[in-house]
Each structure stands twice: as C-alpha cells, then as structure tokens.
Write a protein that holds these residues in place. Structure first.
Motif, PDB file in Angstrom:
ATOM      1  N   SER A  20       0.822  -1.210   0.000  1.00  0.00           N
ATOM      2  CA  SER A  20       0.000   0.000   0.000  1.00  0.00           C
ATOM      3  C   SER A  20       0.856   1.259   0.000  1.00  0.00           C
ATOM      4  CB  SER A  20      -0.934  -0.006   1.214  1.00  0.00           C
ATOM      5  OG  SER A  20      -1.678   1.183   1.275  1.00  0.00           O
ATOM      6  N   LEU A  21       1.874   1.295   0.840  1.00  0.00           N
ATOM      7  CA  LEU A  21       2.768   2.460   0.905  1.00  0.00           C
ATOM      8  C   LEU A  21       3.527   2.639  -0.408  1.00  0.00           C
ATOM      9  CD1 LEU A  21       4.172   2.008   4.524  1.00  0.00           C
ATOM     10  CD2 LEU A  21       2.535   3.746   3.740  1.00  0.00           C
ATOM     11  N   GLU A  24       1.089   3.898  -3.126  1.00  0.00           N
ATOM     12  CA  GLU A  24       0.792   5.310  -2.857  1.00  0.00           C
ATOM     13  C   GLU A  24       1.932   6.203  -3.353  1.00  0.00           C
ATOM     14  OE1 GLU A  24       0.362   8.141   1.049  1.00  0.00           O
ATOM     15  OE2 GLU A  24      -0.542   6.149   1.145  1.00  0.00           O
ATOM     16  N   GLU A  28       1.831   9.115  -6.307  1.00  0.00           N
ATOM     17  CA  GLU A  28       2.253  10.494  -6.061  1.00  0.00           C
ATOM     18  C   GLU A  28       3.332  10.943  -7.037  1.00  0.00           C
ATOM     19  OE1 GLU A  28       3.425  10.441  -1.966  1.00  0.00           O
ATOM     20  OE2 GLU A  28       1.351  10.443  -1.247  1.00  0.00           O
TER      21      GLU A  28
END
Length: 88
Positions: A20-21, A24, A28
């Motif tokens: 997930s990190l 993300e 970005e």
C-alpha cells in the motif's frame, strides 16, 4: 527509460501495508512505473492488486522501470522505500 533493481526489505514482502505504501508513492510520482521480477513481464506498480499479485517476498529482487521527466529521481525514491522494512 530508467531502471533500478532492489531487494525487498520488508519482512512480509510486498504485501498489505508495504504494498500500500509503495503503490501510494508510485501514484504520487505522476509517472507510469512497472515492477517485475528479473526476467519477467512487469506489472503496473500503481495497482495494489498488481503489486500484491506479483507475490514478491522478503529478500527477493525486483526491477522497477519508469519513463518520463524525473524518472531517475522517482526510481531512486522508490528503491529507498523498498529497501526499508516498512513493517518496522
């Protein structure tokens, strides 16, 4: 096209929180990034399902590729993220 190879540091590999990190951070970046096991077809690194389906485990190497303005800097940041135990 910029390419980097990194060893997955997270103890659970690219699963759950670490995936997930990572996804993300890819989102970005604003670039299309692919992630793959060496010698295999890449998957969209911005897709949580794609990243988790890759099944990359702790200690395995993956290759990241990206194209576009700032691709080298983006991949450097992503490599740093994957080289960190995100479960700690």
């Amino acid at each position: 096209m910029a390419t980097r190879t990194v060893t997955i540091a997270s103890s659970v590999g690219l699963h759950a929180r670490p995936a997930s990190l990572f996804v993300e951070a890819v989102g970005e970046s604003g670039l299309d990034v692919l992630i793959a096991r060496p010698g295999e077809e890449g998957v969209d690194a911005g897709s949580i399902l794609g990243v988790m389906a890759l099944g990359a485990k702790h200690g395995e190497e993956v290759e990241l590729t990206a194209e576009g303005d700032g691709a080298d800097a983006v991949l450097d940041r992503l490599v740093e993220l994957l080289a960190t135990d995100l479960d700690a």
